[in-house]
Design a protein around this motif. Structure first.
Motif, PDB file in Angstrom:
ATOM      1  N   LEU A   1       0.827  -1.204   0.000  1.00  0.00           N
ATOM      2  CA  LEU A   1       0.000   0.000   0.000  1.00  0.00           C
ATOM      3  C   LEU A   1       0.862   1.256   0.000  1.00  0.00           C
ATOM      4  N   ARG A   2       1.975   1.210   0.727  1.00  0.00           N
ATOM      5  CA  ARG A   2       2.863   2.374   0.748  1.00  0.00           C
ATOM      6  C   ARG A   2       3.456   2.638  -0.627  1.00  0.00           C
ATOM      7  N   LEU A   3       3.833   1.581  -1.331  1.00  0.00           N
ATOM      8  CA  LEU A   3       4.348   1.749  -2.689  1.00  0.00           C
ATOM      9  C   LEU A   3       3.277   2.359  -3.599  1.00  0.00           C
ATOM     10  N   PHE A   4       2.034   1.966  -3.373  1.00  0.00           N
ATOM     11  CA  PHE A   4       0.925   2.537  -4.146  1.00  0.00           C
ATOM     12  C   PHE A   4       0.817   4.029  -3.873  1.00  0.00           C
ATOM     13  N   PHE A   5       0.858   4.424  -2.603  1.00  0.00           N
ATOM     14  CA  PHE A   5       0.777   5.841  -2.245  1.00  0.00           C
ATOM     15  C   PHE A   5       1.932   6.629  -2.856  1.00  0.00           C
ATOM     16  N   ILE A   6       3.126   6.068  -2.805  1.00  0.00           N
ATOM     17  CA  ILE A   6       4.296   6.748  -3.369  1.00  0.00           C
ATOM     18  C   ILE A   6       4.128   6.934  -4.872  1.00  0.00           C
ATOM     19  N   THR A   7       3.656   5.878  -5.539  1.00  0.00           N
ATOM     20  CA  THR A   7       3.460   5.946  -6.996  1.00  0.00           C
ATOM     21  C   THR A   7       2.457   7.037  -7.365  1.00  0.00           C
ATOM     22  N   VAL A   8       1.338   7.085  -6.637  1.00  0.00           N
ATOM     23  CA  VAL A   8       0.306   8.082  -6.929  1.00  0.00           C
ATOM     24  C   VAL A   8       0.842   9.487  -6.670  1.00  0.00           C
ATOM     25  N   ALA A   9       1.570   9.664  -5.568  1.00  0.00           N
ATOM     26  CA  ALA A   9       2.103  10.988  -5.227  1.00  0.00           C
ATOM     27  C   ALA A   9       3.076  11.481  -6.292  1.00  0.00           C
ATOM     28  N   LEU A  10       3.999  10.629  -6.693  1.00  0.00           N
ATOM     29  CA  LEU A  10       4.983  11.028  -7.711  1.00  0.00           C
ATOM     30  C   LEU A  10       4.315  11.270  -9.061  1.00  0.00           C
ATOM     31  N   ALA A  11       3.363  10.402  -9.400  1.00  0.00           N
ATOM     32  CA  ALA A  11       2.631  10.580 -10.663  1.00  0.00           C
ATOM     33  C   ALA A  11       1.847  11.884 -10.647  1.00  0.00           C
ATOM     34  N   GLY A  12       1.257  12.203  -9.487  1.00  0.00           N
ATOM     35  CA  GLY A  12       0.493  13.439  -9.379  1.00  0.00           C
ATOM     36  C   GLY A  12       1.362  14.671  -9.560  1.00  0.00           C
ATOM     37  N   LEU A  13       2.504  14.697  -8.898  1.00  0.00           N
ATOM     38  CA  LEU A  13       3.408  15.849  -9.015  1.00  0.00           C
ATOM     39  C   LEU A  13       3.971  15.963 -10.429  1.00  0.00           C
ATOM     40  N   LEU A  14       4.224  14.804 -11.060  1.00  0.00           N
ATOM     41  CA  LEU A  14       4.689  14.827 -12.451  1.00  0.00           C
ATOM     42  C   LEU A  14       3.605  15.375 -13.365  1.00  0.00           C
ATOM     43  N   GLY A  15       2.368  14.932 -13.168  1.00  0.00           N
ATOM     44  CA  GLY A  15       1.256  15.449 -13.968  1.00  0.00           C
ATOM     45  C   GLY A  15       1.087  16.943 -13.794  1.00  0.00           C
ATOM     46  N   MET A  16       1.263  17.424 -12.567  1.00  0.00           N
ATOM     47  CA  MET A  16       1.168  18.857 -12.305  1.00  0.00           C
ATOM     48  C   MET A  16       2.229  19.628 -13.082  1.00  0.00           C
ATOM     49  N   MET A  17       3.442  19.094 -13.118  1.00  0.00           N
ATOM     50  CA  MET A  17       4.538  19.781 -13.798  1.00  0.00           C
ATOM     51  C   MET A  17       4.319  19.856 -15.305  1.00  0.00           C
ATOM     52  N   ILE A  18       3.883  18.740 -15.918  1.00  0.00           N
ATOM     53  CA  ILE A  18       3.752  18.732 -17.374  1.00  0.00           C
ATOM     54  C   ILE A  18       2.512  19.482 -17.840  1.00  0.00           C
TER      55      ILE A  18
END
Length: 491
Positions: free
Chosen positions: A264-281
């Motif tokens: 579950l922690r890996l899932f949270f990390i993946t979503v967080a990083l994906a979210g910040l990446l989406g925000m940047m692009i």
């Protein structure tokens, strides 16, 4: 003897596939197949689509009537995809949200004949404040400045109706710890899909349907200096950037501070990083306020002076990086984000000039120009009016222009009342550590979205709207969930 009389012999009853041997059932099935076959033969592809669509609708109605909570899950999913779908199939997709809400309420009404529906759960100060806001929105029909009642109908849905209808449903159906956990999973999966779609646009370009949308006017705001502002399947880049930043904040807090399994922690990390990446692009400058304000709110809620000082230093460092250096200037995303820190930036000056014009116009209109007078609805229904031709560029400025200073003051009071309630519960009421982190995360996310809504029309659009309504309810029922969690631990 009575017990024996009540006993049902399973060998004397029909169940499963045996039930279709009933003559009426067989006739009904055969008739349905014949009609479907006739429609497909006559209308071919369109007929096939109609038959499949009808079966899907029947199945959907059955599932929602059986399990109304499933309608809430569908509302969240629709919130993510309903706007993007209109680029592929031209249809009033927005009305599917309305249809789903009506379906859930109808399902609850009929279910009330068999079981007692806990309507009392919707009794809350949150329900009261959103009801008062909806009442004010309804009274806008009598605003003498209103030029189009049709514009009011379309505009009021995102401004007040969805919130008014969804929140009581959530109190009744979506009010357990398991519901909150499931909500995070669904939100996380949909956000990652949004990032993947955004990366496809960023690296490979848009598809033909999205290109058509750009050619029809979307390019004016989404292709700047030959560079695409990524919008994924969201309504626009502003909504995409803020929503992804929202996911980055919420899931980042969950990843760092919630005790959970490695998976579950890996899932949270993946979503967080994906979210910040989406925000940047996304190329949306205002979206950076979501992690900035969300992070600052987190520091306050932690009630730790050392962490607060460390966070302040980090925040100052980020500000100095963007406002007073040229590091990373060769990167288009960093370069565009940096313009958000320039007080002399051209688009900011245009926004301020528009707000000065609105201030003069609204000085004698305390109730505004009427809901739907600005933005897309104003352009569609009253294109010659002053408000329709004055860009608001902000959710709050839109509320101000449409509903006046009276509406804006109450709307801001409502939002801050909700935010402060969530913060108070985190700081003084919730004892269970995992629940405290979950409510902390969504409270910080709300603070970030509130700030981002000043720069873009974020708050009332999907999917941010439905995500906000869910988080609001959990911020209010958190003390009850906490009591159940503490009681379970003691047992």
């Amino acid at each position: 003897m009575n017990a024996l009389n009540k006993h049902i012999n399973p060998f004397e009853t029909k169940s499963g596939s045996m039930r279709i041997t009933n003559r009426n059932t067989i006739i009904a099935v055969i008739s349905l197949l014949l009609i479907s076959g006739l429609v497909i033969v006559k209308a071919q592809i369109i007929g096939l689509a109609l038959c499949v669509g009808l079966l899907a609708i029947i199945g959907l109605v059955y599932v929602v009537f059986k399990t109304p909570k499933f309608g809430i899950y569908l509302l969240i999913i629709l919130g993510f995809f309903v706007t993007g779908a209109s680029r592929y199939v031209v249809a009033p997709w927005g009305l599917t949200i309305d249809a789903m809400l009506v379906l859930v309420y109808v399902a609850l009404f009929f279910k009330g004949f068999a079981i007692q529906i806990p309507w009392y759960r919707a009794k809350s100060s949150l329900t009261v404040v959103v009801t008062l806001w909806m009442a004010y929105v309804f009274l806008q029909l009598g605003n003498p400045e209103v030029l189009s009642r049709e514009a009011w109908f379309y505009a009021m849905r995102g401004v007040g109706l969805y919130q008014f209808l969804v929140i009581p449903l959530l109190f009744m159906l979506f009010n357990k710890q398991k519901d909150l956990n499931n909500f995070f999973i669904i939100w996380g999966v949909l956000s990652v899909i949004g990032t993947l779609k955004g990366l496809q646009q960023f690296y490979f370009g848009v598809d033909p349907f999205e290109q058509r949308w750009l050619d029809q006017g979307g390019a004016e705001t989404h292709v700047l200096f030959g560079k695409l502002r990524v919008f994924s399947f969201y309504s626009d880049a502003g909504q995409y950037g803020a929503s992804q930043g929202h996911a980055g904040v919420v899931f980042g807090i969950l990843a760092l501070f919630r005790k959970s399994s490695l998976k579950l922690r890996l899932f949270f990390i993946t979503v967080a990083l994906a979210g910040l990446l989406g925000m940047m692009i996304s190329g949306t400058r205002g979206a950076i306020s979501v992690p900035a304000i969300g992070g600052f709110m987190f520091l306050i809620l932690r009630k730790n002076i050392k962490i607060l000082i460390l966070g302040a230093v980090l925040g100052i460092g980020v500000y100095v990086f963007f406002a007073h250096t040229t590091i990373g200037q060769g990167n288009a995303e960093i370069r565009r984000m940096r313009t958000a820190f320039d007080p002399n930036e051209a688009s900011l000056q245009v926004r301020l000039a528009n707000q000065r014009k609105l201030k003069g116009y609204l000085a004698t209109r305390p109730f505004g120009g009427g809901l739907g007078a600005t933005g897309n609805w104003g352009q569609r229904f009253t294109p010659q009016s002053f408000l329709a031709n004055t860009a608001t560029d902000s959710w709050y400025v839109m509320i101000w222009a449409d509903t006046g200073v009276v509406g804006l003051v109450y709307y801001l009071f409502m939002l801050f009342f909700i935010l402060i309630t969530g913060a108070r519960n985190v700081m003084f009421k919730i004892k269970d550590k995992n629940l405290k982190i979950q409510i902390t995360a969504i409270t910080c996310g709300m603070a970030g979205i509130m700030m981002a809504s000043y720069g873009n029309g974020v708050f009332g659009q999907m999917p941010t709207g439905i995500l906000m309504y869910v988080t609001m309810v959990f911020m209010f029922i958190a003390p009850q969930l906490d009591k159940k969690a503490i009681t379970a631990i003691k047992k």
